[in-house]
Design a protein around this motif. Structure first.
Motif, mmCIF file in Angstrom:
data_model
loop_
_atom_site.group_PDB
_atom_site.id
_atom_site.type_symbol
_atom_site.label_atom_id
_atom_site.label_comp_id
_atom_site.label_asym_id
_atom_site.label_seq_id
_atom_site.Cartn_x
_atom_site.Cartn_y
_atom_site.Cartn_z
ATOM 1 N N THR A 28 0.765 0.457 0.381
ATOM 2 C CA THR A 28 1.258 1.831 1.286
ATOM 3 C C THR A 28 0.252 2.988 0.659
ATOM 4 O O THR A 28 -0.146 2.888 -0.399
ATOM 5 N N VAL A 29 -0.297 3.385 1.835
ATOM 6 C CA VAL A 29 -1.360 4.411 1.237
ATOM 7 C C VAL A 29 -0.453 5.973 1.350
ATOM 8 O O VAL A 29 0.179 6.190 2.424
ATOM 9 N N THR A 59 0.318 -5.102 8.861
ATOM 10 C CA THR A 59 0.924 -4.019 9.017
ATOM 11 C C THR A 59 0.754 -3.320 7.507
ATOM 12 O O THR A 59 0.860 -3.886 6.541
ATOM 13 N N MET A 60 0.324 -2.239 7.614
ATOM 14 C CA MET A 60 0.535 -1.392 6.314
ATOM 15 C C MET A 60 1.101 0.009 6.741
ATOM 16 O O MET A 60 0.994 0.561 7.877
ATOM 17 N N LEU A 61 1.671 0.983 5.679
ATOM 18 C CA LEU A 61 2.410 2.028 5.856
ATOM 19 C C LEU A 61 1.552 3.233 5.485
ATOM 20 O O LEU A 61 0.693 2.867 4.240
ATOM 21 N N ILE A 62 1.353 4.201 5.926
ATOM 22 C CA ILE A 62 0.702 5.627 5.527
ATOM 23 C C ILE A 62 1.834 6.457 5.485
ATOM 24 O O ILE A 62 2.515 6.819 6.499
ATOM 25 N N ASN A 63 1.969 6.630 4.220
ATOM 26 C CA ASN A 63 3.094 7.608 3.973
ATOM 27 C C ASN A 63 2.619 9.078 3.646
ATOM 28 O O ASN A 63 2.052 9.492 2.894
ATOM 29 N N VAL A 64 3.007 10.057 4.718
ATOM 30 C CA VAL A 64 2.269 11.345 4.648
ATOM 31 C C VAL A 64 3.298 12.459 4.149
ATOM 32 O O VAL A 64 4.407 12.398 4.831
#
Ligand SMILES: [Cu+2]
Length: 412
Positions: free
Chosen positions: A310-311, A406-411
């Motif tokens: 996760t970014v 798929t990957m998540l970008i958690n902002v």
């Protein structure tokens, strides 16, 4: 002229002829086969064609037919992995009398008796490989072996791996560096390594049986060249590529420019290496766009979602994603939610500022690289994923809303 036969004789011959004709038609109609059905074809005539329901699929000679009630349908046939001369073959593969042993070896499952190492389930690939500096050279040690590798907590694959990780370790150098890669082959078969996109002497390029003899099991080969470019590159097997690279023999080669003045600004640097997997009944086959070998798992940097990284980013941050087509079977339309990105480099080459177009989906073909800069505009969880929806599942199942590429970008 008077006929030599009497009228009665001619009539009798005509009657006999008609009778013979009628008998002939009757025999043909009773015993001949004029129906449009594959049931009557020899079973070897159409390999791969489904002959089980007795009609040509897609061909309807009788007009519209109402579907039969579900309960009256035959139970679906279960396929299975099978063996041929000790090789494990995938279900759905088409083997014919002229399929060579070499072809079967290419398509067979990874031999589980030859696995040299089992990586911890949470091990990550793409680890930075620190060089030793020797007489002006940065020296990188690579070895290749067969390993067990988890793409998900409960899904282990058998892989061809550099330095016991998938993808192989990240080689990070600077434009102008003189680099030396010592490749030790611990595979049970020959191999070579290709430095994709690099300008280098021909005998350092890697194609087996073209520019060099393959590296035999137990042997080493030294690749050496001066890095003349900068940007996103990668390395991969160039022997039985459709098997060795496809099963994990690749890694990122990232070259920093000597002069960073023209480098676009970014806060984080994330490499996205794509791969397809064909996993059936615990056996791992090389994914290929052909019968029996179509992939059912997909990974970014060696892990399938939700096990992908996760970014984490703050609003306003810019993330440089380096997409690498390290896979072999499909073109992946990679999409990022939450707004467009800017394409700043293609295949390692910087895109001039005036030509940096914005998109939210980009097709990454095998071998291609795209560097894009995505700005975190809004708080929340944003997805980065392949838009061939099947490639965003794990064996056709969505887990925590997605899967595979798929990957998540958690902002925040
Ligand atoms: Cu895809």
């Amino acid at each position: 002229m008077k006929p030599k036969a009497t009228r009665a004789q001619i009539f009798a011959v005509m009657l006999l002829t008609l009778l013979a004709l009628a008998i002939g038609v009757l025999i043909a109609a009773l015993y001949g086969n004029f129906s449009m059905s594959s049931k009557n074809m020899p079973q070897t005539a159409m390999p791969g064609m489904n002959q089980s329901n007795g009609s040509m699929p897609g061909m309807n000679m009788k007009g519209t037919t109402a579907p039969a009630p579900v309960a009256s349908l035959p139970t679906a046939l279960m396929s299975s992995v099978s063996q041929m001369n000790g090789l494990v073959m995938p279900p759905g593969m088409i083997m014919t009398a002229d399929t060579s042993m070499e072809a079967m070896e290419d398509m067979a499952a990874v031999d589980l008796t030859k696995i040299a190492y089992t990586a911890p389930a949470d091990a990550r690939g793409n680890q930075i490989l620190e060089p030793k500096v020797e007489k002006g050279f940065k020296v990188f040690n690579l070895d290749v072996s067969l390993i067990n590798w988890n793409i998900l907590p409960g899904t282990q694959v058998a892989a061809y791996a550099f330095n016991r990780q998938v993808p192989g370790p990240r080689i990070q150098v600077t434009e102008g560096d003189r680099i030396r890669m010592i490749v030790k082959n611990n595979l049970p078969e020959p191999t070579t390594v290709h430095w994709h996109g690099m300008i280098l002497p021909n005998n350092m390029d890697g194609p087996a049986d073209v520019t060099q003899k393959p590296i035999a099991p137990g042997e080493s080969y030294t690749y050496e060249f001066t890095v003349k470019q900068s940007g996103t590159y990668f390395y991969h097997s160039h022997k039985d590529v459709d098997r060795q690279q496809t099963l994990g023999m690749y890694g990122a080669l990232i070259v920093e420019p000597k002069n960073k003045a023209n480098t676009p600004a970014f806060d984080q640097d994330v490499t996205v290496q794509l791969q397809e997997w064909t996993v059936k009944q615990g056996y791992t086959f090389p994914s290929m766009p052909m019968e029996g070998l179509l992939p059912n798992f997909f990974t970014i940097n060696g892990k399938a979602y939700p096990s992908t990284e996760t970014v984490n980013a703050k609003v306003g941050e810019k993330i440089r994603f380096r997409f690498i087509g390290s896979n072999n079977a499909f073109i992946h339309p990679m999409h990022i939610h939450g707004g467009p990105f800017k394409i700043v480099a293609t295949d390692g080459n910087p895109v001039p500022v005036a030509a940096q177009i914005e998109k939210d989906t980009i097709n990454v073909a095998p071998g291609e690289r795209y560097d894009v800069i995505w700005t975190a505009r809004e708080k929340g969880k944003w997805l980065l994923h392949c838009h061939i929806a099947h490639h965003a599942t794990n064996d056709n199942v969505e887990v925590q809303g997605a899967g595979g590429l798929t990957m998540l970008i958690n902002v925040t």
